[in-house]
Design a protein around this motif. Structure first.
Motif, PDB file in Angstrom:
ATOM      1  N   UNK A  58       0.807  -1.212   0.000  1.00  0.00           N
ATOM      2  CA  UNK A  58       0.000   0.000   0.000  1.00  0.00           C
ATOM      3  C   UNK A  58       0.849   1.275   0.000  1.00  0.00           C
ATOM      4  N   UNK A  59       2.096   1.186   0.461  1.00  0.00           N
ATOM      5  CA  UNK A  59       2.936   2.385   0.495  1.00  0.00           C
ATOM      6  C   UNK A  59       3.239   2.926  -0.906  1.00  0.00           C
ATOM      7  N   UNK A  60       2.949   2.149  -1.942  1.00  0.00           N
ATOM      8  CA  UNK A  60       3.195   2.601  -3.313  1.00  0.00           C
ATOM      9  C   UNK A  60       1.912   3.051  -4.012  1.00  0.00           C
ATOM     10  N   UNK A  61       0.859   3.323  -3.221  1.00  0.00           N
ATOM     11  CA  UNK A  61      -0.387   3.835  -3.795  1.00  0.00           C
ATOM     12  C   UNK A  61      -0.654   5.229  -3.243  1.00  0.00           C
ATOM     13  N   UNK A  62      -0.339   6.241  -4.017  1.00  0.00           N
ATOM     14  CA  UNK A  62      -0.581   7.623  -3.587  1.00  0.00           C
ATOM     15  C   UNK A  62      -0.430   8.557  -4.775  1.00  0.00           C
ATOM     16  N   UNK A  63      -1.019   9.722  -4.660  1.00  0.00           N
ATOM     17  CA  UNK A  63      -0.787  10.849  -5.557  1.00  0.00           C
ATOM     18  C   UNK A  63      -0.699  12.082  -4.667  1.00  0.00           C
ATOM     19  N   UNK A  64       0.382  12.859  -4.815  1.00  0.00           N
ATOM     20  CA  UNK A  64       0.514  14.052  -3.983  1.00  0.00           C
ATOM     21  C   UNK A  64       1.399  15.075  -4.673  1.00  0.00           C
ATOM     22  N   UNK A  65       1.200  16.319  -4.280  1.00  0.00           N
ATOM     23  CA  UNK A  65       2.094  17.379  -4.717  1.00  0.00           C
ATOM     24  C   UNK A  65       3.343  17.344  -3.859  1.00  0.00           C
ATOM     25  N   UNK A  66       4.506  17.456  -4.497  1.00  0.00           N
ATOM     26  CA  UNK A  66       5.776  17.491  -3.795  1.00  0.00           C
ATOM     27  C   UNK A  66       6.580  18.643  -4.388  1.00  0.00           C
ATOM     28  N   UNK A  67       6.451  19.823  -3.785  1.00  0.00           N
ATOM     29  CA  UNK A  67       7.070  21.003  -4.370  1.00  0.00           C
ATOM     30  C   UNK A  67       6.410  21.338  -5.696  1.00  0.00           C
ATOM     31  N   UNK A  68       7.215  21.413  -6.750  1.00  0.00           N
ATOM     32  CA  UNK A  68       6.691  21.722  -8.086  1.00  0.00           C
ATOM     33  C   UNK A  68       6.341  20.468  -8.879  1.00  0.00           C
ATOM     34  N   UNK A  69       6.446  19.305  -8.251  1.00  0.00           N
ATOM     35  CA  UNK A  69       6.188  18.038  -8.930  1.00  0.00           C
ATOM     36  C   UNK A  69       4.907  17.381  -8.434  1.00  0.00           C
ATOM     37  N   UNK A  70       4.342  16.555  -9.292  1.00  0.00           N
ATOM     38  CA  UNK A  70       3.297  15.612  -8.895  1.00  0.00           C
ATOM     39  C   UNK A  70       3.969  14.254  -8.741  1.00  0.00           C
ATOM     40  N   UNK A  71       3.838  13.657  -7.580  1.00  0.00           N
ATOM     41  CA  UNK A  71       4.436  12.353  -7.303  1.00  0.00           C
ATOM     42  C   UNK A  71       3.343  11.291  -7.268  1.00  0.00           C
ATOM     43  N   UNK A  72       3.562  10.203  -7.995  1.00  0.00           N
ATOM     44  CA  UNK A  72       2.559   9.145  -8.129  1.00  0.00           C
ATOM     45  C   UNK A  72       3.204   7.815  -7.761  1.00  0.00           C
ATOM     46  N   UNK A  73       2.638   7.126  -6.789  1.00  0.00           N
ATOM     47  CA  UNK A  73       3.136   5.810  -6.432  1.00  0.00           C
ATOM     48  C   UNK A  73       2.941   4.823  -7.565  1.00  0.00           C
ATOM     49  N   UNK A  74       3.917   3.948  -7.756  1.00  0.00           N
ATOM     50  CA  UNK A  74       3.914   3.061  -8.912  1.00  0.00           C
ATOM     51  C   UNK A  74       2.748   2.078  -8.920  1.00  0.00           C
ATOM     52  N   UNK A  75       2.152   1.786  -7.755  1.00  0.00           N
ATOM     53  CA  UNK A  75       1.027   0.855  -7.705  1.00  0.00           C
ATOM     54  C   UNK A  75      -0.329   1.552  -7.756  1.00  0.00           C
ATOM     55  N   UNK A  76      -0.336   2.830  -8.080  1.00  0.00           N
ATOM     56  CA  UNK A  76      -1.608   3.534  -8.248  1.00  0.00           C
ATOM     57  C   UNK A  76      -2.352   2.955  -9.438  1.00  0.00           C
ATOM     58  N   UNK A  77      -3.615   2.627  -9.229  1.00  0.00           N
ATOM     59  CA  UNK A  77      -4.417   2.013 -10.279  1.00  0.00           C
ATOM     60  C   UNK A  77      -5.014   3.082 -11.199  1.00  0.00           C
ATOM     61  N   UNK A  78      -5.248   2.676 -12.450  1.00  0.00           N
ATOM     62  CA  UNK A  78      -5.811   3.613 -13.423  1.00  0.00           C
ATOM     63  C   UNK A  78      -7.114   4.229 -12.914  1.00  0.00           C
ATOM     64  N   UNK A 101      -7.626   3.629 -20.751  1.00  0.00           N
ATOM     65  CA  UNK A 101      -6.972   2.319 -20.817  1.00  0.00           C
ATOM     66  C   UNK A 101      -8.008   1.206 -20.661  1.00  0.00           C
ATOM     67  N   UNK A 102      -8.068   0.299 -21.625  1.00  0.00           N
ATOM     68  CA  UNK A 102      -8.872  -0.914 -21.507  1.00  0.00           C
ATOM     69  C   UNK A 102     -10.317  -0.668 -21.117  1.00  0.00           C
ATOM     70  N   UNK A 103     -10.834  -1.589 -20.290  1.00  0.00           N
ATOM     71  CA  UNK A 103     -12.205  -1.469 -19.791  1.00  0.00           C
ATOM     72  C   UNK A 103     -12.163  -1.290 -18.276  1.00  0.00           C
ATOM     73  N   UNK A 104     -13.332  -1.315 -17.639  1.00  0.00           N
ATOM     74  CA  UNK A 104     -13.371  -1.048 -16.196  1.00  0.00           C
ATOM     75  C   UNK A 104     -12.590  -2.086 -15.392  1.00  0.00           C
ATOM     76  N   UNK A 105     -12.676  -3.328 -15.795  1.00  0.00           N
ATOM     77  CA  UNK A 105     -11.931  -4.361 -15.065  1.00  0.00           C
ATOM     78  C   UNK A 105     -10.436  -4.100 -15.119  1.00  0.00           C
ATOM     79  N   UNK A 106      -9.947  -3.752 -16.298  1.00  0.00           N
ATOM     80  CA  UNK A 106      -8.523  -3.452 -16.444  1.00  0.00           C
ATOM     81  C   UNK A 106      -8.152  -2.241 -15.602  1.00  0.00           C
ATOM     82  N   UNK A 107      -8.981  -1.196 -15.644  1.00  0.00           N
ATOM     83  CA  UNK A 107      -8.644   0.033 -14.918  1.00  0.00           C
ATOM     84  C   UNK A 107      -8.679  -0.154 -13.404  1.00  0.00           C
ATOM     85  N   UNK A 108      -9.450  -1.109 -12.915  1.00  0.00           N
ATOM     86  CA  UNK A 108      -9.505  -1.348 -11.477  1.00  0.00           C
ATOM     87  C   UNK A 108      -8.396  -2.283 -10.990  1.00  0.00           C
TER      88      UNK A 108
END
Length: 269
Positions: A58-78, A101-108
């Motif tokens: 779970x530590x790789x699921x996030x989206x956040x602002x970090x200074x001037x960047x957007x940081x996205x955890x690699x396990x964030x789902x579509x 990307x794909x259909x709902x099943x793929x995106x989840x």
């Protein structure tokens, strides 16, 4: 088909994942969402001796602002990226592409990191991170390193990640207020794109126009020199090597690249 026999390790932290990858070496593959790896295993195009399942990390699921960047955890789902408020405000191109990307099943189930590590030039996400001038963060036993997206896709299904490294984060400069556009052409609604184009901030990423995800550098240079959208879009296929197939010849793909680039640039304003 049924995959070849393999051993399975399920981990819940990045440190556990790195320990298993170090232990198993190049006989291991990382399982995230599974939509890229499992079909290859069923076709016996991939036959890893070990699968390291990082789905619970779970530590790789996030989206956040970090200074001037957007940081996205690699396990964030579509499906999460499509509606994430930070992305919608500061990186809307990536939110839009994730929803295509794909259909709902793929995106989840599918993850941004899984798509990028798979390094398929026909996938939408690599073009979007290229156009976003992203940096990919990898972690291994030697520590962390940052790899520009332009240096990440080395060949078909090939990246610079070492067997004991894990993609942990995608970072991109905030695109707040920048014009952007995304266009793709498919035979059917959820097929891989024959050609796609992602545009943001004067950068143009191409889908399925070569063996690796590409930037339309001739178009970008023309825009920077003051060319019109029509003039710049006419150069979109320069330097590309699209696949030549019965349902979409190379010349047809070049035509699509020019048409879709013009549309995406017009969207971006």
């Amino acid at each position: 088909m049924i995959p070849a026999e393999f051993r399975y390790a399920r981990v819940s932290t990045v440190d556990e994942a790195l320990a298993r990858l170090t232990e198993f070496g190049d006989e291991a593959k990382v399982l995230a969402g599974g939509h890229s790896l499992l079909p290859l295993m069923k076709l016996r195009l991939a036959a890893p001796e070990y699968l390291v399942d990082i789905g619970p990390v779970e530590e790789l699921r996030y989206v956040r602002l970090d200074g001037d960047d957007v940081a996205i955890g690699a396990l964030s789902r579509y499906s999460d990226l499509t509606r994430d408020p930070v992305l919608l405000e500061h990186a809307p191109l990536l939110a839009r592409v994730s929803g295509e990307v794909g259909d709902r099943q793929v995106r989840h189930r599918g993850t941004i990191g899984g798509s990028l590590v798979h390094a398929d030039s026909a996938a939408d996400l690599p073009a979007a991170v290229l156009a976003s001038d992203a940096v990919l963060v990898a972690r291994g036993p030697a520590g962390e390193r940052r790899i520009p997206a332009a240096e990440f896709f080395l060949g078909p299904f090939t990246t610079p990640l070492e067997p004991d490294e894990l993609l942990t984060e995608v970072r991109l400069p905030a695109q707040t207020g920048l014009g952007w556009g995304f266009e793709k052409f498919t035979r059917r609604a959820i097929d891989w794109a024959m050609v796609g184009v992602a545009v943001v901030g004067g950068r143009v990423g191409l889908v399925n126009m070569g063996g690796v995800p590409l930037r339309a550098t001739a178009t970008e240079e023309a825009l920077a020199s003051g060319a019109s959208i029509a003039e710049a879009a006419a150069l979109a296929a320069e330097g590309t090597n699209p696949p030549d197939e019965p349902h979409a010849t190379a010349e047809y793909r070049r035509h699509l690249a020019r048409v879709l680039t013009r549309r995406a640039l017009t969207q971006a304003g």
